[in-house]
Design a protein around this motif. Structure first.
Motif, short mmCIF file in Angstrom:
data_model
loop_
_atom_site.label_atom_id
_atom_site.label_comp_id
_atom_site.label_asym_id
_atom_site.label_seq_id
_atom_site.Cartn_x
_atom_site.Cartn_y
_atom_site.Cartn_z
N VAL A 129 -25.15 -26.65 16.85
CA VAL A 129 -24.44 -27.47 17.83
C VAL A 129 -24.81 -28.93 17.63
CG1 VAL A 129 -24.07 -27.91 20.29
CG2 VAL A 129 -24.47 -25.58 19.50
N VAL A 186 -19.82 -31.21 20.27
CA VAL A 186 -19.69 -31.61 21.67
C VAL A 186 -19.44 -33.11 21.68
CG1 VAL A 186 -20.75 -31.63 23.95
CG2 VAL A 186 -21.31 -29.80 22.34
N THR A 232 -29.29 -27.07 19.80
CA THR A 232 -28.48 -28.27 20.01
C THR A 232 -29.22 -29.49 19.49
OG1 THR A 232 -27.48 -27.30 21.96
CG2 THR A 232 -27.30 -29.69 21.71
N ASP A 250 -24.27 -32.46 19.40
CA ASP A 250 -23.82 -33.19 20.59
C ASP A 250 -23.85 -34.68 20.26
OD1 ASP A 250 -23.41 -34.39 23.07
OD2 ASP A 250 -24.64 -32.94 24.14
N ARG A 281 -15.69 -29.43 23.74
CA ARG A 281 -16.45 -28.58 22.83
C ARG A 281 -15.49 -27.95 21.84
NH1 ARG A 281 -21.55 -27.07 24.79
NH2 ARG A 281 -21.41 -25.03 23.76
#
Length: 267
Positions: A197, A228, A2, A199, A261
């Motif tokens: 990922v 995200v 992430t 975020d 998400r």
């Protein structure tokens, strides 16, 4: 894997005129795209080191981005922005240090080119990301505001024609989606822990879309990025689909209330 990019320390820039204010925002947007792309490439290197496949493709794609976009951007800064900033005595030492950081970035790119082991390449990629993020923070928060606020300088004039610095092509248009990424494993394979990922909940709203654009630009055909977000990003999805020429598939994995998400796949 992430990636959470830190927010800018300064959200408002005092510029000597509207053109300079627009120039600051253009450079910041391009910085966000570059940071997003680099993060995606580093995540791909980390995934390749972790699972033992896709290393050659991930390294080739990362080197293509670094040599084709990031290093030319740094060279453009040294030709235009840095000399203007160095005219200020209080910024001279900072500019010298940031020029030295460019040499370190170049050295890390050479080291990545020589790295034959996935773990070593992933470590070099991580070092590149850390250095580049801190480097951009200094440019965004210290160099750009100082040059833009100086009435004796025109930041827009300093950057005129420097397309590498503004993320534009030779005709002054946004580059949009780059050439097709290097082929290879996207790291999805049906396993969520292998998908990069991003975020963006901590990313300032002003550069949030550009950060996502940059990260998705690094996704190969058939690959995915798990986004995200703090809300349902419908305007972003419309912009991203247009940027990708409609080659975007969206699957919601969570719909709030704390986070949304979304799996973004380059179709």
């Amino acid at each position: 894997m992430t990636t959470t990019l830190p927010p800018d320390a300064v959200d408002m820039v005092l510029a000597s005129d509207a053109d300079d204010a627009a120039a600051v925002e253009a450079v910041k947007q391009h910085h966000a795209e570059l940071a997003g792309q680099l993060s995606a490439h580093v995540d791909a290197l980390l995934a390749a080191a972790d699972r033992g496949v896709g290393f050659a493709q991930a390294r080739a794609a990362a080197l293509g981005f670094l040599g084709g976009e990031l290093l030319p951007h740094a060279a453009a800064e040294e030709r235009s922005l840095y000399p203007a900033a160095a005219a200020s005595e209080r910024l001279r030492l900072l500019v010298e240090a940031m020029t030295t950081e460019h040499r370190v970035l170049e050295g890390l790119v050479r080291e990545l080119d020589r790295a034959a082991e996935p773990v070593r390449a992933a470590a070099v990629g991580h070092a590149l990301r850390v250095l580049f993020d801190t480097h951009l923070a200094k440019e965004n928060d210290l160099v750009l505001p100082a040059v833009a606020a100086d009435p004796a300088l025109s930041l827009a004039g300093v950057l005129a024609g420097m397309h590498e610095l503004l993320g534009e092509d030779a005709h002054g248009h946004d580059r949009g989606t780059p050439q097709a990424p290097a082929p290879g494993s996207c790291g999805c394979g049906g396993h969520d822990d292998e998908i990069p990922v991003l975020d963006v909940r901590a990313v300032p709203h002003a550069i949030r879309h550009a950060t996502v654009f940059g990260a998705f630009d690094a996704v190969p055909q058939g690959g995915s990025l798990l986004l995200v977000a703090p809300h349902d990003p419908l305007p972003l999805l419309r912009q991203l689909s247009a940027r990708a020429g409609g080659a975007l598939a969206v699957d919601y994995e969570e719909r709030g209330p704390e986070a949304w998400r979304l799996r973004l796949t380059r179709a």
